[in-house]
Scaffold this active site. Structure first.
Site, short mmCIF file in Angstrom:
data_model
loop_
_atom_site.label_atom_id
_atom_site.label_comp_id
_atom_site.label_asym_id
_atom_site.label_seq_id
_atom_site.Cartn_x
_atom_site.Cartn_y
_atom_site.Cartn_z
N HIS A 141 0.84 -1.20 0.00
CA HIS A 141 0.00 0.00 0.00
C HIS A 141 0.88 1.25 0.00
O HIS A 141 1.35 1.69 1.05
CB HIS A 141 -0.91 -0.01 1.24
CG HIS A 141 -1.94 1.09 1.25
ND1 HIS A 141 -3.15 0.95 1.89
CD2 HIS A 141 -1.95 2.34 0.71
CE1 HIS A 141 -3.84 2.08 1.76
NE2 HIS A 141 -3.12 2.94 1.05
N HIS A 170 1.51 5.29 -2.16
CA HIS A 170 1.06 6.32 -3.11
C HIS A 170 2.31 7.00 -3.66
O HIS A 170 3.05 7.62 -2.89
CB HIS A 170 0.19 7.37 -2.40
CG HIS A 170 -1.01 6.77 -1.72
ND1 HIS A 170 -2.24 6.72 -2.32
CD2 HIS A 170 -1.17 6.19 -0.51
CE1 HIS A 170 -3.11 6.13 -1.51
NE2 HIS A 170 -2.49 5.80 -0.39
N PHE A 171 2.55 6.88 -4.95
CA PHE A 171 3.77 7.45 -5.54
C PHE A 171 3.49 8.73 -6.34
O PHE A 171 4.40 9.33 -6.89
CB PHE A 171 4.50 6.41 -6.40
CG PHE A 171 5.28 5.39 -5.60
CD1 PHE A 171 5.34 5.45 -4.21
CD2 PHE A 171 5.97 4.36 -6.25
CE1 PHE A 171 6.08 4.51 -3.46
CE2 PHE A 171 6.71 3.42 -5.51
CZ PHE A 171 6.77 3.50 -4.13
N ARG A 172 2.22 9.12 -6.44
CA ARG A 172 1.83 10.48 -6.88
C ARG A 172 2.02 10.80 -8.36
O ARG A 172 1.77 11.95 -8.75
CB ARG A 172 2.56 11.55 -6.06
CG ARG A 172 2.44 11.41 -4.54
CD ARG A 172 1.02 11.47 -4.09
NE ARG A 172 0.90 11.62 -2.63
CZ ARG A 172 -0.17 11.22 -1.96
NH1 ARG A 172 -1.19 10.65 -2.58
NH2 ARG A 172 -0.25 11.39 -0.67
N HIS A 208 -5.25 -0.42 5.63
CA HIS A 208 -4.91 0.34 6.84
C HIS A 208 -5.93 0.22 7.98
O HIS A 208 -6.50 1.21 8.43
CB HIS A 208 -4.60 1.80 6.54
CG HIS A 208 -5.54 2.52 5.58
ND1 HIS A 208 -6.91 2.38 5.64
CD2 HIS A 208 -5.30 3.37 4.56
CE1 HIS A 208 -7.46 3.13 4.70
NE2 HIS A 208 -6.49 3.74 4.03
N ASN A 212 -5.64 9.39 7.18
CA ASN A 212 -6.89 8.61 7.15
C ASN A 212 -6.57 7.12 7.06
O ASN A 212 -5.79 6.76 6.18
CB ASN A 212 -7.74 8.98 5.93
CG ASN A 212 -8.14 10.44 5.94
OD1 ASN A 212 -8.30 11.04 7.01
ND2 ASN A 212 -8.28 11.02 4.76
N ASP A 256 1.06 2.51 3.69
CA ASP A 256 0.21 3.60 3.21
C ASP A 256 1.07 4.85 2.97
O ASP A 256 0.65 5.97 3.27
CB ASP A 256 -0.93 3.88 4.20
CG ASP A 256 -1.96 4.85 3.67
OD1 ASP A 256 -1.95 5.11 2.44
OD2 ASP A 256 -2.76 5.37 4.47
N HIS A 291 3.29 13.98 1.24
CA HIS A 291 2.81 15.36 1.03
C HIS A 291 3.95 16.26 1.49
O HIS A 291 4.68 15.91 2.42
CB HIS A 291 1.58 15.66 1.90
CG HIS A 291 0.37 14.86 1.56
ND1 HIS A 291 -0.38 15.09 0.43
CD2 HIS A 291 -0.23 13.83 2.20
CE1 HIS A 291 -1.40 14.23 0.40
NE2 HIS A 291 -1.33 13.44 1.46
C1 NCD Z 1 -3.70 8.83 1.34
C2 NCD Z 1 -3.05 9.76 0.31
O1 NCD Z 1 -2.59 10.85 0.69
O2 NCD Z 1 -3.00 9.39 -0.85
N1 NCD Z 1 -3.94 9.56 2.54
C3 NCD Z 1 -4.15 9.05 3.77
O3 NCD Z 1 -4.46 9.85 4.67
N2 NCD Z 1 -4.01 7.78 4.05
C4 NCD Z 1 -4.94 8.25 0.78
C5 NCD Z 1 -5.48 7.04 1.55
O4 NCD Z 1 -4.81 6.03 1.69
O5 NCD Z 1 -6.61 7.08 2.03
ZN ZN Z 2 -3.44 4.88 1.09
ZN ZN Z 3 -6.92 4.93 2.37
#
Ligand code: NCD
Ligand code: ZN
Ligand code: ZN
Length: 381
Positions: free
Chosen positions: A11, A13-15, A193, A239, A266, A270
């Site tokens: 899990h 996020h590489f944006r 998560h 989240n 996760d 940012h």
């Molecule tokens: C994640 C994100 O910034 O992409 N943010 C988070 O608070 N976990 C999105 C997600 O996994 O819900």
């Molecule tokens: Zn996520």
């Molecule tokens: Zn999520």
């Protein structure tokens, strides 16, 4: 000498595309590798989202050049029925078989988070049916707070407000609903998560009834509690939110007794300029891909790395064998990743390391664990 295979983070996020000011596939692939993570499963909430065959192809091509550093697989996303039609084509058209191998599952957001990709009830139901039909993993972000991630959050006048705005019950309700849909459609469901003890009990009960449900927990839900808002402020906004210590303790029990299948970060980069905003509305998410092994290894070696809290009773029962199960064997099985189990990481049990913002490779350049001292070190073989 003890060694691990290259680990899996199921899990992240590489944006890229669209949010390259926060991170890119190349920057985060090298951050992952420096943390011993050789395979990552990347989420669809980019700009645009990964919700068509064309967009999946585009991400796969972008990741090509980074594959030797980190093998990035992609989750498909869906917010409307057309996206599910694209996914069905991907799953059924033999000419797309090679593309299909880069796609590890469908990700559904049952509430809004970064990217505001909440799927409505009818799409959710159809998605569970589709993934049941093809026995394709469906990963669910389970919350039910009815919030828009940025706009309807109570601002950070009180740092803990995010944890109150998206309380434990909102996760539990959503997990119950997801499990009942999985039971109805025989869908292989994976809870993303997981952050609550009650949610974990639902998963355990369902599994005992024969429902195909698995789950992951993040390092931040295992290591941080609402008390950490004092030092993290808006940087701690994520989240689902970080919780109170009773949830944290019981999640550790689940890690040790095997109820928790995977530890996944996760990883949600940012920028600090966004997280430290003075408008009281920082985006949600924490980076983590390059520090998860360091944090867990330290705990397995008997050193709880949090500078001001005591370890929950079960935490120090963690072993390196469990780390292998949580960060390699189980994600490899659940997402059918065929990752290599060849020894790739040499563990140095005597070593030590200090996690700092400065030594992070992630493009966002910070970590919620800044200044934490961990026991153990490792090198890539
Ligand atoms: C994640 C994100 O910034 O992409 N943010 C988070 O608070 N976990 C999105 C997600 O996994 O819900
Ligand atoms: Zn996520
Ligand atoms: Zn999520």
């Amino acid at each position: 000498m003890e060694a691990f295979p290259g680990l899996i983070d199921c899990h992240v996020h590489f944006r890229e595309p669209g949010l390259e000011h926060k991170a890119t596939i190349a920057s985060e692939a090298s951050a992952a590798r420096s943390g011993g993570v050789f395979v990552c499963c990347e989420m669809p909430n980019t700009t645009p989202p990964t919700n068509s065959i064309e967009r999946l192809k585009d991400k796969v091509e972008r990741a090509d050049h980074a594959r030797d550093v980190c093998d990035v697989r992609f989750f498909f996303g869906a917010t409307v029925h057309e996206h599910l039609a694209e996914l069905e084509q991907l799953l059924s058209d033999p000419s797309l078989a090679s593309l299909r191998r880069h796609c590890c599952g469908l990700k559904l957001y049952l509430d809004n988070s970064t990217g505001d990709m909440k799927s409505e009830d009818d799409v959710t139901e159809a998605a569970f049916a589709l993934c049941g039909k093809y026995s394709f993993p469906l990963v669910a972000h389970c919350e039910h707070a009815g919030t828009n991630d940025r706009c309807s959050c109570i601002p950070y006048t009180n740092a803990a407000s995010h944890s109150e705005r998206r309380p434990a019950i909102s996760e539990v309700t959503s997990i119950r609903e997801a499990i009942s849909r999985a039971e109805k459609h025989n869908t292989p469901l994976h809870i993303a998560h997981l952050s609550t003890a009650e949610g974990m009990r639902c998963v355990k009960d369902a599994r005992e009834r024969g429902v195909k449900v698995t789950c992951e927990v993040t390092p931040h839900h295992l290591l941080l509690t609402v008390a950490d808002y004092d030092t993290l402020g808006g940087r701690g906004k994520v989240n689902p939110p970080i919780r109170y210590s009773d949830d944290q303790e019981l999640l550790w029990d689940g890690v040790i007794d095997g109820t928790i299948d995977c530890i996944a970060t996760d990883h949600a980069p940012h920028l600090l300029s966004e997280k430290d905003t003075t408008d009281g509305m920082p985006p949600s998410g924490l980076p983590g891909v390059e520090v998860s092994l360091r944090l867990l290894l330290s705990i397995a070696l008997g050193h709880w790395p949090h500078p001001t809290t005591k370890p929950p009773a079960s935490a120090l029962k963690l072993t390196t064998e469990m780390i292998r199960r949580l960060m390699f064997t189980r994600p490899n099985e659940i997402f059918d990743l065929h990752a290599s189990d060849a020894p790739a990481i040499r563990i140095d049990k005597q070593g030590s390391y200090t996690i700092t913002n400065e030594n992070q490779k992630t493009k966002c350049g910070w970590t919620p664990y800044n200044g934490w001292e961990v026991k153990g070190d490792f090198s890539l073989i």
